[in-house]
Design a protein around this motif. Structure first.
Motif, PDB file in Angstrom:
ATOM      1  N   ASN A  86       0.845  -1.186   0.000  1.00  0.00           N
ATOM      2  CA  ASN A  86       0.000   0.000   0.000  1.00  0.00           C
ATOM      3  C   ASN A  86       0.886   1.243   0.000  1.00  0.00           C
ATOM      4  O   ASN A  86       1.697   1.432   0.899  1.00  0.00           O
ATOM      5  N   GLY A  87       0.736   2.063  -1.032  1.00  0.00           N
ATOM      6  CA  GLY A  87       1.552   3.260  -1.146  1.00  0.00           C
ATOM      7  C   GLY A  87       2.714   3.125  -2.096  1.00  0.00           C
ATOM      8  O   GLY A  87       3.427   4.104  -2.337  1.00  0.00           O
ATOM      9  N   MET A  88       2.910   1.925  -2.669  1.00  0.00           N
ATOM     10  CA  MET A  88       4.012   1.757  -3.621  1.00  0.00           C
ATOM     11  C   MET A  88       3.593   0.862  -4.775  1.00  0.00           C
ATOM     12  O   MET A  88       3.169  -0.277  -4.573  1.00  0.00           O
ATOM     13  N   MET A  89       3.752   1.399  -5.977  1.00  0.00           N
ATOM     14  CA  MET A  89       3.469   0.663  -7.204  1.00  0.00           C
ATOM     15  C   MET A  89       4.734   0.614  -8.051  1.00  0.00           C
ATOM     16  O   MET A  89       5.477   1.587  -8.131  1.00  0.00           O
ATOM     17  N   THR A 215      10.620   6.453  -7.388  1.00  0.00           N
ATOM     18  CA  THR A 215      10.557   6.052  -8.794  1.00  0.00           C
ATOM     19  C   THR A 215       9.722   4.782  -8.924  1.00  0.00           C
ATOM     20  O   THR A 215       9.271   4.214  -7.929  1.00  0.00           O
ATOM     21  N   TYR A 216       9.541   4.318 -10.169  1.00  0.00           N
ATOM     22  CA  TYR A 216       8.599   3.227 -10.438  1.00  0.00           C
ATOM     23  C   TYR A 216       9.217   2.039 -11.179  1.00  0.00           C
ATOM     24  O   TYR A 216       8.654   0.953 -11.168  1.00  0.00           O
ATOM     25  N   ILE A 217      10.344   2.240 -11.849  1.00  0.00           N
ATOM     26  CA  ILE A 217      10.894   1.211 -12.734  1.00  0.00           C
ATOM     27  C   ILE A 217      12.208   0.688 -12.167  1.00  0.00           C
ATOM     28  O   ILE A 217      13.070   1.478 -11.771  1.00  0.00           O
ATOM     29  N   LEU A 370       8.052  10.696   3.443  1.00  0.00           N
ATOM     30  CA  LEU A 370       8.771   9.893   2.470  1.00  0.00           C
ATOM     31  C   LEU A 370       8.531  10.421   1.074  1.00  0.00           C
ATOM     32  O   LEU A 370       7.530  11.103   0.811  1.00  0.00           O
ATOM     33  N   PRO A 371       9.432  10.118   0.130  1.00  0.00           N
ATOM     34  CA  PRO A 371       9.157  10.460  -1.264  1.00  0.00           C
ATOM     35  C   PRO A 371       7.905   9.740  -1.755  1.00  0.00           C
ATOM     36  O   PRO A 371       7.484   8.723  -1.185  1.00  0.00           O
ATOM     37  N   GLU A 372       7.317  10.259  -2.807  1.00  0.00           N
ATOM     38  CA  GLU A 372       6.157   9.607  -3.417  1.00  0.00           C
ATOM     39  C   GLU A 372       6.526   8.199  -3.867  1.00  0.00           C
ATOM     40  O   GLU A 372       7.657   7.934  -4.275  1.00  0.00           O
TER      41      GLU A 372
END
Length: 450
Positions: A86-89, A215-217, A370-372
C-alpha cells in the motif's frame, strides 16, 4: 473453457480478448487477466484428475480449457503495474496482468499446450525450469527455437512426465526481463492424489528489485545492490499471511530467482524438506530443519504438521532482506552524541528527530515524510507495537477451527495466560560476567537452586 475456474477468481478477474494468431490448432483460449494484489484461492478442478490446488501468496492460478485430451493455457507476456505494498506501485513486466505471473497447475501424465503471446516491446521466450520435455520446447531463445517476436504467439506443447515444484521464466534478454519481474510457478500434482497429500499447499517466488525511492521502474543492470526484497513481488507488511487450521498437514513451496541465496526461517516449528525442482525427496533422505537455504535458481518445498497454535514469523534470515527501500548508504551513529548537531539542524528544520544513536528501531515507530511511491525501510505493526520489518517477511497463523477453504486473516493471536513473556520487577539472580577471550571450561558440579 473451464468457466467455473475463470469466474471463481472474484471481481478482479477479467477476460481479455486473445491476440489473433493463425496456428494449426483451433482458436486460442481466452487470456485471463488479474490485477489485484490479493491472494486468490482456486477451486478444486471440476473435471479431470483431482488435486488440492496450490494457494499462491498474493497471486492466482491460470485458468485452462480442455481441447480433446490436451489441457490448454494462454500466457501473455506484457508490461504490468504491480502494487508492491500500500503506497508503492512498480512498473514491471509480467504475465496476464501480474508479476509474478499466474501459477500454472496440472497433473502428472497430462499433456499441456501453452500459448504464449508477446506484448512486450522486444522478443521473449519461456523456459520451463525443471521440467523434462523435448529440446525444442525448452524455451531458450535462439537455441531451442526462434525467440517470440513482439505481437506474435508461439505454442509450447509437451507431456508432464513427473510431479513436483517448478518455475517458468524467460530465456531471452534475461538480465532485463527477469529483473523486470517475468517469472511464475509451475506446479505438477501427482497423478495419485494419495501420494504426498497435504491439507494446505502454499507457494511463492523470491524476487529482488532495485527501485530508487520515488521512482517506479527497476534498474535492470543492478547485480548486487538491491533494495526491494519480495515474495511474489510483494513486500511486508502487505504479504498475505499463511492461514492454517490447527492439525493441518502444510506444505510451503518457495523458489528463488534473485541473485543471491535466501535462508528462509520459520518460527515455532521444525519441518522436513520434501521436494526440490529435481523431484520428491525420499523419506529416508529427509532431515529436520527450522531454516532452509534456497540457492539461486532453485525450488524447495517443506512440510510440517500444524500442531502449535499461534502467530509464527516466517522470513529470510539475511537481515537486510527484511528491510525495504532506503536501506543502503546509511552511516552508523550508534554511541554518537548528536545533541549539538540536533540543535543546529533544528534551527533550520523544526521538529528534526535524530535517529540511530541507540539503534534503528525508532524508524519502525515514526511516520516519517517519504518520497512519493515509497514505503518505510522498517514497517508493520503487531498487537504489541512496531514489528520493524519489511521485505521478505510474513506470518504463519495457526488457529483452531479454520474451515478447509478459509484463508482469510483471523487477526492477531491472543496468548493464553501464563504463556507470554512479562516484565520482572523482583530480585534478580546474580549476574555472571566474563571479559576474557579465553575458553572457559565449566566445572562438573553446578550450583543448583532448590
Amino acid at each position: 473453457m473451464n468457466r467455473r475456474q475463470l469466474l471463481a477468481g472474484g471481481a478482479g478477474l477479467a477476460m481479455a480478448s486473445a491476440a489473433q494468431a493463425q496456428t494449426r490448432f483451433r482458436d486460442l483460449p481466452e487470456a485471463a487477466s488479474y490485477d489485484s494484489p490479493n491472494t486468490q484461492v482456486p477451486p478444486r478442478p471440476s473435471n479431470g484428475p483431482d488435486y488440492n490446488p496450490v494457494v499462491t501468496l498474493n497471486g492466482w492460478s491460470l485458468p485452462w480449457r480442455m481441447n480433446s485430451n490436451v489441457k490448454e493455457f494462454h500466457l501473455v507476456a506484457e508490461p504490468v503495474e504491480r502494487i508492491m505494498a500500500n503506497g508503492m506501485m512498480a512498473r514491471l513486466w509480467g504475465y496476464n496482468g501480474q508479476s509474478t505471473g499466474p501459477t500454472i497447475e496440472a497433473v502428472e501424465g497430462e499433456r499441456v499446450r501453452i500459448y504464449v503471446t508477446n506484448r512486450l516491446p522486444e522478443h521473449t521466450s519461456v523456459h520451463w525450469h525443471g521440467l523434462i520435455l523435448p529440446s525444442g520446447m525448452d524455451g531458450v531463445g535462439g537455441l531451442s527455437h526462434p525467440a517470440i517476436p513482439p505481437g506474435k504467439t508461439f505454442v509450447y506443447e509437451f507431456d508432464l512426465t513427473k510431479s513436483g515444484t517448478f518455475m517458468y521464466h524467460p530465456h531471452a534478454d534475461e538480465m532485463v526481463q527477469m529483473a523486470m519481474g517475468m517469472m511464475g510457478l509451475f506446479i505438477v500434482h501427482p497423478r495419485d492424489p494419495a501420494f504426498m497429500p497435504v491439507d494446505r499447499d502454499f507457494a511463492f517466488l523470491l524476487a529482488a528489485y532495485d527501485i530508487d525511492p520515488g521512482t517506479y521502474i527497476p534498474r535492470v543492470a543492478e547485480m548486487t545492490n538491491f533494495n526491494m526484497w519480495t515474495w511474489n513481488s510483494r513486500i511486508f507488511p502487505d504479504i498475505d499471511p499463511l492461514v492454517v487450521n490447527k492439525g493441518d498437514r502444510v506444505r510451503v513451496r518457495c523458489g528463488n530467482l534473485t541473485m543471491t541465496n535466501h535462508p528462509i526461517h520459520m518460527h515455532g516449528y521444525d519441518f522436513e524438506v520434501t521436494c526440490t525442482d529435481g523431484g520428491w525427496v525420499p523419506e529416508s533422505a529427509r532431515w529436520p530443519e527450522v531454516s532452509i537455504d534456497i540457492p539461486v535458481g532453485a525450488m524447495r518445498a517443506y512440510e510440517f504438521d500444524a500442531v502449535h497454535e499461534g502467530d509464527w514469523a516466517i522470513h529470510c534470515h539475511k537481515s537486510h532482506h527484511t528491510m525495504n527501500a532506503m536501506g543502503h548508504d546509511l552511516p552508523t551513529f550508534i554511541g554518537v552524541d548528536k545533541r549539538k548537531l540536533t540543535g543546529m539542524i533544528r534551527k533550520e528544520t523544526r521538529g528534526y528527530m535524530p535517529m540511530g544513536t541507540a539503534g534503528m528501531a525508532d524508524m519502525g515507530e515514526m511516520s516519517m515524510e517519504l518520497p512519493e511511491n515509497t514505503v518505510p525501510m522498517m514497517t508493520g505493526w503487531g498487537p504489541y507495537g512496531p514489528l520493524e520489518m519489511g521485505g521478505m517477511f510474513s506470518v504463519v497463523k495457526v488457529r483452531e477451527g479454520i474451515a478447509p477453504d478459509d484463508y482469510s486473516d483471523p487477526g492477531w493471536y491472543e496468548n493464553p495466560p501464563g504463556t507470554e513473556a512479562w516484565e520482572w520487577t523482583g530480585e534478580l539472580p546474580e549476574e555472571a560476567r566474563n571479559t576474557s577471550p579465553d575458553t572457559i571450561i565449566p566445572p562438573r558440579d553446578h550450583v543448583r537452586r532448590g
